[in-house]
Design a protein around this motif. Structure first.
Motif, PDB file in Angstrom:
ATOM      1  N   ALA A  93      42.399  12.683 -72.754  1.00 34.64           N
ATOM      2  CA  ALA A  93      41.850  11.413 -72.266  1.00 34.64           C
ATOM      3  C   ALA A  93      40.977  10.755 -73.335  1.00 34.64           C
ATOM      4  CB  ALA A  93      41.048  11.642 -70.987  1.00 34.64           C
ATOM      5  N   ALA A  94      40.239  11.555 -74.097  1.00 35.40           N
ATOM      6  CA  ALA A  94      39.420  11.011 -75.187  1.00 35.40           C
ATOM      7  C   ALA A  94      40.311  10.382 -76.254  1.00 35.40           C
ATOM      8  CB  ALA A  94      38.556  12.112 -75.797  1.00 35.40           C
ATOM      9  N   ARG A  95      41.413  11.033 -76.541  1.00 37.60           N
ATOM     10  CA  ARG A  95      42.362  10.484 -77.524  1.00 37.60           C
ATOM     11  C   ARG A  95      42.880   9.120 -77.055  1.00 37.60           C
ATOM     12  NH1 ARG A  95      46.480  13.148 -81.262  1.00 37.60           N
ATOM     13  NH2 ARG A  95      47.804  11.392 -81.803  1.00 37.60           N
ATOM     14  N   GLU A  96      43.237   9.010 -75.794  1.00 36.64           N
ATOM     15  CA  GLU A  96      43.705   7.733 -75.237  1.00 36.64           C
ATOM     16  C   GLU A  96      42.631   6.659 -75.368  1.00 36.64           C
ATOM     17  OE1 GLU A  96      45.103   8.240 -71.224  1.00 36.64           O
ATOM     18  OE2 GLU A  96      46.585   9.734 -71.836  1.00 36.64           O
ATOM     19  N   GLU A  97      41.387   7.028 -75.111  1.00 37.16           N
ATOM     20  CA  GLU A  97      40.281   6.069 -75.235  1.00 37.16           C
ATOM     21  C   GLU A  97      40.134   5.600 -76.676  1.00 37.16           C
ATOM     22  OE1 GLU A  97      37.248   3.580 -74.024  1.00 37.16           O
ATOM     23  OE2 GLU A  97      38.629   4.706 -72.771  1.00 37.16           O
ATOM     24  N   LEU A  98      40.228   6.531 -77.615  1.00 37.51           N
ATOM     25  CA  LEU A  98      40.111   6.161 -79.028  1.00 37.51           C
ATOM     26  C   LEU A  98      41.312   5.327 -79.479  1.00 37.51           C
ATOM     27  CD1 LEU A  98      38.587   9.431 -80.454  1.00 37.51           C
ATOM     28  CD2 LEU A  98      37.455   7.205 -80.268  1.00 37.51           C
ATOM     29  N   GLU A  99      42.483   5.628 -78.988  1.00 35.67           N
ATOM     30  CA  GLU A  99      43.663   4.823 -79.317  1.00 35.67           C
ATOM     31  C   GLU A  99      43.491   3.383 -78.837  1.00 35.67           C
ATOM     32  OE1 GLU A  99      46.808   7.118 -77.533  1.00 35.67           O
ATOM     33  OE2 GLU A  99      47.207   8.204 -79.398  1.00 35.67           O
ATOM     34  N   ARG A 100      42.840   3.204 -77.704  1.00 39.19           N
ATOM     35  CA  ARG A 100      42.558   1.866 -77.170  1.00 39.19           C
ATOM     36  C   ARG A 100      41.465   1.175 -77.983  1.00 39.19           C
ATOM     37  NH1 ARG A 100      38.850  -0.643 -74.756  1.00 39.19           N
ATOM     38  NH2 ARG A 100      37.504   1.168 -74.576  1.00 39.19           N
ATOM     39  N   LEU A 101      40.484   1.950 -78.388  1.00 38.37           N
ATOM     40  CA  LEU A 101      39.294   1.439 -79.060  1.00 38.37           C
ATOM     41  C   LEU A 101      39.537   1.043 -80.523  1.00 38.37           C
ATOM     42  CD1 LEU A 101      36.111   1.420 -79.687  1.00 38.37           C
ATOM     43  CD2 LEU A 101      36.402   3.852 -80.019  1.00 38.37           C
ATOM     44  N   LEU A 102      40.306   1.815 -81.246  1.00 34.57           N
ATOM     45  CA  LEU A 102      40.432   1.604 -82.692  1.00 34.57           C
ATOM     46  C   LEU A 102      40.968   0.215 -83.075  1.00 34.57           C
ATOM     47  CD1 LEU A 102      41.441   5.189 -83.861  1.00 34.57           C
ATOM     48  CD2 LEU A 102      39.202   4.066 -84.015  1.00 34.57           C
ATOM     49  N   PRO A 103      41.944  -0.349 -82.365  1.00 34.05           N
ATOM     50  CA  PRO A 103      42.359  -1.716 -82.717  1.00 34.05           C
ATOM     51  C   PRO A 103      41.263  -2.763 -82.469  1.00 34.05           C
ATOM     52  CG  PRO A 103      44.056  -0.633 -81.402  1.00 34.05           C
ATOM     53  CD  PRO A 103      42.844   0.259 -81.388  1.00 34.05           C
ATOM     54  N   ILE A 104      40.475  -2.558 -81.435  1.00 37.94           N
ATOM     55  CA  ILE A 104      39.355  -3.474 -81.159  1.00 37.94           C
ATOM     56  C   ILE A 104      38.347  -3.389 -82.302  1.00 37.94           C
ATOM     57  CG2 ILE A 104      37.411  -3.948 -79.592  1.00 37.94           C
ATOM     58  CD1 ILE A 104      39.240  -2.742 -77.336  1.00 37.94           C
ATOM     59  N   GLN A 105      38.044  -2.166 -82.709  1.00 39.42           N
ATOM     60  CA  GLN A 105      37.128  -1.954 -83.831  1.00 39.42           C
ATOM     61  C   GLN A 105      37.677  -2.595 -85.102  1.00 39.42           C
ATOM     62  OE1 GLN A 105      34.892   1.834 -84.632  1.00 39.42           O
ATOM     63  NE2 GLN A 105      36.568   2.058 -86.087  1.00 39.42           N
ATOM     64  N   ALA A 106      38.963  -2.435 -85.345  1.00 36.51           N
ATOM     65  CA  ALA A 106      39.584  -3.019 -86.542  1.00 36.51           C
ATOM     66  C   ALA A 106      39.445  -4.536 -86.542  1.00 36.51           C
ATOM     67  CB  ALA A 106      41.050  -2.608 -86.629  1.00 36.51           C
ATOM     68  N   ASN A 107      39.571  -5.154 -85.379  1.00 36.69           N
ATOM     69  CA  ASN A 107      39.411  -6.609 -85.294  1.00 36.69           C
ATOM     70  C   ASN A 107      37.973  -7.025 -85.611  1.00 36.69           C
ATOM     71  OD1 ASN A 107      42.090  -7.133 -84.659  1.00 36.69           O
ATOM     72  ND2 ASN A 107      41.737  -7.012 -82.461  1.00 36.69           N
ATOM     73  N   LEU A 108      36.992  -6.274 -85.102  1.00 42.23           N
ATOM     74  CA  LEU A 108      35.596  -6.587 -85.402  1.00 42.23           C
ATOM     75  C   LEU A 108      35.318  -6.422 -86.893  1.00 42.23           C
ATOM     76  CD1 LEU A 108      33.663  -4.937 -82.420  1.00 42.23           C
ATOM     77  CD2 LEU A 108      34.292  -7.340 -82.719  1.00 42.23           C
ATOM     78  N   ILE A 109      35.835  -5.363 -87.477  1.00 49.14           N
ATOM     79  CA  ILE A 109      35.632  -5.120 -88.906  1.00 49.14           C
ATOM     80  C   ILE A 109      36.257  -6.245 -89.722  1.00 49.14           C
ATOM     81  CG2 ILE A 109      36.338  -3.622 -90.827  1.00 49.14           C
ATOM     82  CD1 ILE A 109      35.827  -1.253 -88.904  1.00 49.14           C
ATOM     83  N   ASP A 110      37.459  -6.663 -89.342  1.00 47.54           N
ATOM     84  CA  ASP A 110      38.124  -7.759 -90.045  1.00 47.54           C
ATOM     85  C   ASP A 110      37.283  -9.028 -89.976  1.00 47.54           C
ATOM     86  OD1 ASP A 110      40.432  -8.951 -91.418  1.00 47.54           O
ATOM     87  OD2 ASP A 110      40.730 -10.028 -89.525  1.00 47.54           O
ATOM     88  N   CYS A 111      36.749  -9.308 -88.828  1.00 49.23           N
ATOM     89  CA  CYS A 111      35.893 -10.488 -88.634  1.00 49.23           C
ATOM     90  C   CYS A 111      34.662 -10.407 -89.537  1.00 49.23           C
ATOM     91  CB  CYS A 111      35.500 -10.548 -87.160  1.00 49.23           C
ATOM     92  SG  CYS A 111      34.302 -11.799 -86.733  1.00 49.23           S
ATOM     93  N   ILE A 112      34.024  -9.263 -89.577  1.00 50.60           N
ATOM     94  CA  ILE A 112      32.816  -9.072 -90.399  1.00 50.60           C
ATOM     95  C   ILE A 112      33.158  -9.195 -91.875  1.00 50.60           C
ATOM     96  CG2 ILE A 112      31.058  -7.392 -91.094  1.00 50.60           C
ATOM     97  CD1 ILE A 112      31.317  -6.291 -88.116  1.00 50.60           C
ATOM     98  N   GLN A 113      34.227  -8.561 -92.301  1.00 47.34           N
ATOM     99  CA  GLN A 113      34.600  -8.605 -93.711  1.00 47.34           C
ATOM    100  C   GLN A 113      35.002 -10.012 -94.147  1.00 47.34           C
ATOM    101  OE1 GLN A 113      37.469  -5.339 -93.748  1.00 47.34           O
ATOM    102  NE2 GLN A 113      35.988  -4.097 -94.870  1.00 47.34           N
ATOM    103  N   ARG A 114      35.713 -10.737 -93.299  1.00 46.03           N
ATOM    104  CA  ARG A 114      36.073 -12.121 -93.639  1.00 46.03           C
ATOM    105  C   ARG A 114      34.822 -12.958 -93.860  1.00 46.03           C
ATOM    106  NH1 ARG A 114      39.395 -12.058 -89.224  1.00 46.03           N
ATOM    107  NH2 ARG A 114      38.055 -13.594 -88.228  1.00 46.03           N
ATOM    108  N   SER A 115      33.855 -12.763 -92.993  1.00 45.17           N
ATOM    109  CA  SER A 115      32.608 -13.534 -93.088  1.00 45.17           C
ATOM    110  C   SER A 115      31.826 -13.186 -94.352  1.00 45.17           C
ATOM    111  CB  SER A 115      31.738 -13.285 -91.867  1.00 45.17           C
ATOM    112  OG  SER A 115      30.470 -13.837 -92.031  1.00 45.17           O
ATOM    113  N   GLN A 116      31.801 -11.910 -94.683  1.00 45.00           N
ATOM    114  CA  GLN A 116      31.009 -11.479 -95.828  1.00 45.00           C
ATOM    115  C   GLN A 116      31.669 -11.811 -97.158  1.00 45.00           C
ATOM    116  OE1 GLN A 116      30.102  -7.374 -94.875  1.00 45.00           O
ATOM    117  NE2 GLN A 116      28.309  -7.999 -93.714  1.00 45.00           N
ATOM    118  N   SER A 117      32.966 -12.029 -97.142  1.00 45.80           N
ATOM    119  CA  SER A 117      33.644 -12.370 -98.396  1.00 45.80           C
ATOM    120  C   SER A 117      33.707 -13.873 -98.607  1.00 45.80           C
ATOM    121  CB  SER A 117      35.060 -11.773 -98.424  1.00 45.80           C
ATOM    122  OG  SER A 117      35.868 -12.382 -97.447  1.00 45.80           O
ATOM    123  N   ALA A 118      33.315 -14.630 -97.587  1.00 47.23           N
ATOM    124  CA  ALA A 118      33.371 -16.108 -97.695  1.00 47.23           C
ATOM    125  C   ALA A 118      32.223 -16.659 -98.516  1.00 47.23           C
ATOM    126  CB  ALA A 118      33.345 -16.720 -96.301  1.00 47.23           C
TER     127      ALA A 118
END
Length: 118
Positions: A93-118
């Protein structure tokens, strides 16, 4: 759209995060960069479920704390759930939660990195 507006749209409680740093937007944005570094330095690999879980539990605990301090609510809640499941012996069940979570985290990271490189 600014970084903080984009994070708000993604479910991040930016106002609470800013409150924790006494309204200092620059500090908050710097700490968001530190979150990106923490994820990079402590990657969650789903293959870790095949071995000893303690190192994974430690990573999840660390990232739960980082995301909680920044009020990155969508990922904080996921890490909290995964940690509870891991500690309760519910690795699948923890693995399923992390599988759901990691794409959300990746989107937040992408947003932060785009902002910091601008």
């Amino acid at each position: 759209m600014t970084l903080l507006e984009e994070l708000k749209q993604s479910g991040v409680n930016v106002d609470e995060g800013l409150e924790r740093v006494m309204g200092d937007r620059d500090l908050y944005e710097m700490m968001l960069g530190m979150f990106v570094d923490s994820v990079r330095d402590n990657p969650i690999a789903l293959e870790e479920f095949d071995g000893e879980l303690e190192p994974l539990i430690q990573k999840v605990h660390l990232l739960k704390g980082v995301t909680g301090n920044l009020s990155l609510t969508p990922v904080y809640n996921g890490y909290q759930n995964a940690l509870t499941l891991l500690r309760g012996g519910q690795a699948a069940a923890a693995r399923e939660e992390l599988e759901r979570l990691l794409p959300i985290q990746a989107n937040l990271i992408d947003c932060i990195q785009r902002s910091q490189s601008a």
